[in-house]
Design a protein around this motif. Structure first.
Motif, mmCIF file in Angstrom:
data_model
loop_
_atom_site.group_PDB
_atom_site.id
_atom_site.type_symbol
_atom_site.label_atom_id
_atom_site.label_comp_id
_atom_site.label_asym_id
_atom_site.label_seq_id
_atom_site.Cartn_x
_atom_site.Cartn_y
_atom_site.Cartn_z
ATOM 1 N N PRO A 66 0.896 -1.158 -0.030
ATOM 2 C CA PRO A 66 0.088 0.029 -0.101
ATOM 3 C C PRO A 66 0.572 1.463 -0.080
ATOM 4 O O PRO A 66 0.517 2.323 -0.630
ATOM 5 C CB PRO A 66 -0.852 -0.262 1.525
ATOM 6 N N ILE A 67 1.991 1.389 0.702
ATOM 7 C CA ILE A 67 2.921 2.453 0.932
ATOM 8 C C ILE A 67 3.432 2.580 -0.509
ATOM 9 O O ILE A 67 3.710 3.600 -1.075
ATOM 10 C CB ILE A 67 3.868 2.165 1.770
ATOM 11 N N TYR A 68 3.992 1.307 -1.109
ATOM 12 C CA TYR A 68 4.637 1.719 -2.659
ATOM 13 C C TYR A 68 3.713 2.064 -3.570
ATOM 14 O O TYR A 68 3.894 2.970 -4.438
ATOM 15 C CB TYR A 68 5.050 0.173 -2.818
ATOM 16 N N LEU A 69 2.435 1.432 -3.410
ATOM 17 C CA LEU A 69 1.358 2.001 -4.699
ATOM 18 C C LEU A 69 1.133 3.556 -4.418
ATOM 19 O O LEU A 69 0.939 4.228 -5.253
ATOM 20 C CB LEU A 69 0.090 1.177 -4.321
ATOM 21 N N ASP A 70 1.176 4.086 -3.103
ATOM 22 C CA ASP A 70 0.813 5.461 -2.908
ATOM 23 C C ASP A 70 2.245 6.298 -3.209
ATOM 24 O O ASP A 70 1.745 7.339 -4.041
ATOM 25 C CB ASP A 70 0.696 5.529 -1.336
ATOM 26 N N ALA A 71 3.293 5.906 -2.824
ATOM 27 C CA ALA A 71 4.178 6.530 -3.523
ATOM 28 C C ALA A 71 4.835 6.557 -4.795
ATOM 29 O O ALA A 71 5.094 7.622 -5.408
ATOM 30 C CB ALA A 71 5.410 6.093 -2.518
ATOM 31 N N GLN A 72 4.522 5.161 -5.543
ATOM 32 C CA GLN A 72 4.887 5.210 -6.711
ATOM 33 C C GLN A 72 3.863 5.551 -7.766
ATOM 34 O O GLN A 72 4.096 6.008 -8.950
ATOM 35 C CB GLN A 72 5.187 3.839 -7.194
ATOM 36 N N PHE A 73 2.687 5.426 -7.591
ATOM 37 C CA PHE A 73 1.555 5.643 -8.434
ATOM 38 C C PHE A 73 0.291 6.525 -7.962
ATOM 39 O O PHE A 73 -0.452 6.739 -8.748
ATOM 40 C CB PHE A 73 0.808 4.333 -8.725
ATOM 41 N N VAL A 88 -8.431 1.946 -4.404
ATOM 42 C CA VAL A 88 -7.812 1.318 -5.716
ATOM 43 C C VAL A 88 -6.957 0.479 -5.140
ATOM 44 O O VAL A 88 -6.563 -0.476 -5.670
ATOM 45 C CB VAL A 88 -7.328 2.474 -6.673
ATOM 46 N N MET A 89 -6.008 0.720 -4.056
ATOM 47 C CA MET A 89 -5.160 -0.244 -3.433
ATOM 48 C C MET A 89 -5.667 -1.480 -3.182
ATOM 49 O O MET A 89 -5.282 -2.664 -3.286
ATOM 50 C CB MET A 89 -4.387 0.324 -2.330
ATOM 51 N N ALA A 145 7.468 -3.542 -13.475
ATOM 52 C CA ALA A 145 6.231 -2.993 -13.749
ATOM 53 C C ALA A 145 6.298 -1.512 -13.573
ATOM 54 O O ALA A 145 6.461 -0.682 -12.565
ATOM 55 C CB ALA A 145 5.067 -3.396 -12.755
ATOM 56 N N GLY A 146 6.004 -0.708 -14.677
ATOM 57 C CA GLY A 146 6.452 0.689 -14.607
ATOM 58 C C GLY A 146 5.114 1.457 -14.510
ATOM 59 O O GLY A 146 4.959 2.707 -14.314
ATOM 60 N N THR A 147 3.786 1.033 -14.620
ATOM 61 C CA THR A 147 2.469 1.468 -14.509
ATOM 62 C C THR A 147 1.760 0.837 -13.472
ATOM 63 O O THR A 147 1.805 -0.222 -13.259
ATOM 64 C CB THR A 147 1.857 1.677 -15.730
ATOM 65 N N LEU A 148 0.459 1.453 -12.969
ATOM 66 C CA LEU A 148 -0.337 0.783 -11.968
ATOM 67 C C LEU A 148 -1.060 -0.346 -12.546
ATOM 68 O O LEU A 148 -1.337 -1.362 -11.978
ATOM 69 C CB LEU A 148 -1.309 1.755 -11.518
ATOM 70 N N LEU A 149 -1.327 -0.296 -13.948
ATOM 71 C CA LEU A 149 -2.063 -1.201 -14.713
ATOM 72 C C LEU A 149 -1.165 -2.494 -14.656
ATOM 73 O O LEU A 149 -1.592 -3.646 -14.358
ATOM 74 C CB LEU A 149 -2.367 -0.844 -15.877
ATOM 75 N N LEU A 150 0.061 -2.313 -14.965
ATOM 76 C CA LEU A 150 0.962 -3.187 -15.321
ATOM 77 C C LEU A 150 1.310 -4.224 -13.931
ATOM 78 O O LEU A 150 1.371 -5.192 -13.732
ATOM 79 C CB LEU A 150 2.179 -2.996 -15.795
ATOM 80 N N PHE A 151 1.344 -3.324 -12.985
ATOM 81 C CA PHE A 151 1.425 -4.019 -11.700
ATOM 82 C C PHE A 151 0.422 -4.536 -11.119
ATOM 83 O O PHE A 151 0.630 -5.731 -10.724
ATOM 84 C CB PHE A 151 1.787 -2.719 -10.415
ATOM 85 N N ALA A 152 -0.754 -4.093 -11.317
ATOM 86 C CA ALA A 152 -1.924 -4.934 -10.906
ATOM 87 C C ALA A 152 -1.859 -6.137 -11.850
ATOM 88 O O ALA A 152 -2.727 -7.271 -11.343
ATOM 89 C CB ALA A 152 -3.065 -4.121 -11.295
ATOM 90 N N ILE A 153 -1.746 -6.250 -12.966
ATOM 91 C CA ILE A 153 -1.669 -7.758 -13.764
ATOM 92 C C ILE A 153 -0.777 -8.334 -13.242
ATOM 93 O O ILE A 153 -0.889 -9.807 -13.102
ATOM 94 C CB ILE A 153 -1.304 -7.220 -15.362
ATOM 95 N N VAL A 154 0.719 -8.031 -12.937
ATOM 96 C CA VAL A 154 1.628 -9.292 -12.384
ATOM 97 C C VAL A 154 1.035 -9.454 -10.939
ATOM 98 O O VAL A 154 1.292 -10.728 -10.715
ATOM 99 C CB VAL A 154 2.845 -8.125 -12.012
ATOM 100 N N ARG A 155 0.415 -8.581 -10.008
ATOM 101 C CA ARG A 155 0.006 -9.150 -8.918
ATOM 102 C C ARG A 155 -0.995 -10.251 -8.988
ATOM 103 O O ARG A 155 -1.011 -11.138 -8.135
ATOM 104 C CB ARG A 155 -0.361 -7.827 -7.834
ATOM 105 N N THR A 156 -1.907 -9.825 -9.911
ATOM 106 C CA THR A 156 -2.997 -10.814 -10.086
ATOM 107 C C THR A 156 -2.436 -12.303 -10.729
ATOM 108 O O THR A 156 -2.765 -13.368 -10.329
ATOM 109 C CB THR A 156 -4.010 -10.444 -11.081
#
Length: 403
Positions: free
Chosen positions: A44-51, A57-58, A106-117
């Motif tokens: 959650p801290i990473y998603l807030d700081a990076q994206f 949304v988190m 992962a350079g975007t929030l969407l790409l990060f979400a895909i990898v996490r899923t």
């Protein structure tokens, strides 16, 4: 003690619990969960700081792996009951390891979400395959005790890994370093389970009629509903405790202490609980666990202070250390020998579904109401689970157990 009973107990103790393959399964399981949960409280801290992601949304992004794990878990139980378990385990563990590179790239929030899923798919499969392998290599006379100790490996990782991750982040402030550490630990886990030796199992050739019971242990549905409630509590607490400590209590490095206390509670209760499980006190162990966890989640929600923050960690750790291995034993004892994989996947599917619901619900409650509402939600779900246990689960297990 009568001579016959003493002789029987001595015979059981002669059977080796800590054999080499069982230890490898435990170590591999610890590394699996350690690599995954070293990131959990910090994402959650990473998603807030990076994206600059909002909390709702988190919740959606972080719950993606749970959805994927839910999709694969029932089929994982069927697969490990049907095909070569060692091959299934090593293949899925390798995919789990290699997907950590996706977080790094992962350079975007969407790409990060895909990898996490996507990461949830092998994670769900490996947890089922590895726990089934561990049960296979245990002597039958010490299975209750062995299952209790096996669960200690992932519970300790789920509590200890966040402490390590938070400490490393506090020292370095470098998320990429954490992703590389997770990748390295996952590789070590893959190499460990690859060296497990199992007796050759021929693939099942007999074609049985397809039924729901091949993918989910339907006779244990009451227990599954019970575990779902407890999973929701853990999903809310484990994913949002770090950001809560930082934003509300002003605790940063102390979040690592929270998870360390939690891990000590898990360790202590597993050691004590395994002795009780070895004596067949499965329901009694679960009863102690659900009450301790209820006290912990209620204290966490009711008192907004540092001492309550840490004391609740001890109570929740003690409670889960008693509760989860007891429930796993109940699932196993309600399944046939050829349904061990299904029993494992059923309890983990229920836990993951609860975790996913907890992560999403917690994110929305944090964003639109308050931290207090989210953690009171966890306490209420723990109370609901406690009531289900005392009113329904105990009697269901007593009437439907097979062994």
């Amino acid at each position: 003690m009568p001579a016959e009973a003493m002789a029987a107990e001595a015979a059981v103790l002669k059977e080796k619990l800590w054999n080499r393959n069982y230890c490898k399964a435990m170590v591999g399981n610890f590394m699996l969960f350690f690599s995954f949960y070293i990131l959990t409280p910090l994402l959650p801290i990473y998603l807030d700081a990076q994206f600059a992601a909002d909390k709702d949304v988190m919740g959606l992004v972080l719950s993606g792996y749970v959805v994927a794990a839910l999709l694969v878990r029932p089929f994982s139980g069927f697969i490990v009951d049907t095909f070569d378990r060692k091959k299934v385990l090593t293949l899925c563990f390798f995919i789990f390891f290699i997907l950590f590179t996706g977080y790094i790239g992962a350079g975007t929030l969407l790409l990060f979400a895909i990898v996490r899923t996507l990461h949830g798919l092998p994670f769900g499969a490996v947890t089922v395959a590895n726990s089934t392998v561990a049960i296979d290599v245990l002597p039958s006379s010490r299975r209750n005790e062995g299952i209790g100790f096996y669960g200690l490996s992932n519970n300790l990782a789920m509590a200890f890994a966040p402490s390590v991750g938070i400490w490393i982040y506090d020292v370095t402030g470098n998320f990429m370093l954490l992703f590389w550490i997770a990748l390295g630990v996952a590789l070590a886990g893959f190499l460990t389970v690859s060296s497990i030796k199992l007796k050759k199992r021929e693939p099942v050739k007999e074609k049985k009629p397809m039924s729901l019971d091949r993918f989910f242990l339907t006779r244990a549905w009451v227990l599954a509903a019970n575990i779902l409630c407890f999973g929701m509590c853990w999903g809310i607490m484990s994913n949002y405790v770090a950001i809560y400590g930082a934003e509300v209590l002003g605790i940063t490095g102390g979040t690592g202490v929270f998870f360390m206390i939690l891990s000590f509670g898990l360790f202590a209760s597993r050691l004590q609980g395994s002795k009780a499980l070895a004596k067949g006190k499965i329901v009694e162990n679960a009863a102690v666990g659900v009450l301790l966890s209820l006290a912990g989640f209620t204290l966490f929600a009711a008192v907004e202070h540092g001492w309550a923050y840490y004391l609740s960690a001890a109570l929740i750790g003690l409670g889960n250390g008693h509760m989860f291995p007891a429930f796993l034993n109940m699932f196993i004892k309600m399944a046939r020998n050829d349904q061990r994989g299904t029993a494992n996947s059923s309890i983990l599917t229920s836990w993951d579904l609860g975790m996913g619901l907890g992560i999403v619900a917690g994110g929305f409650l944090l964003e639109y109401i308050s931290y207090s509402a989210a953690f009171w939600g966890a306490a209420v779900m723990q109370l609901a689970g406690t009531l289900i246990f005392y009113l329904f689960t105990r009697s269901t297990f007593a009437s439907r157990r097979l062994s």
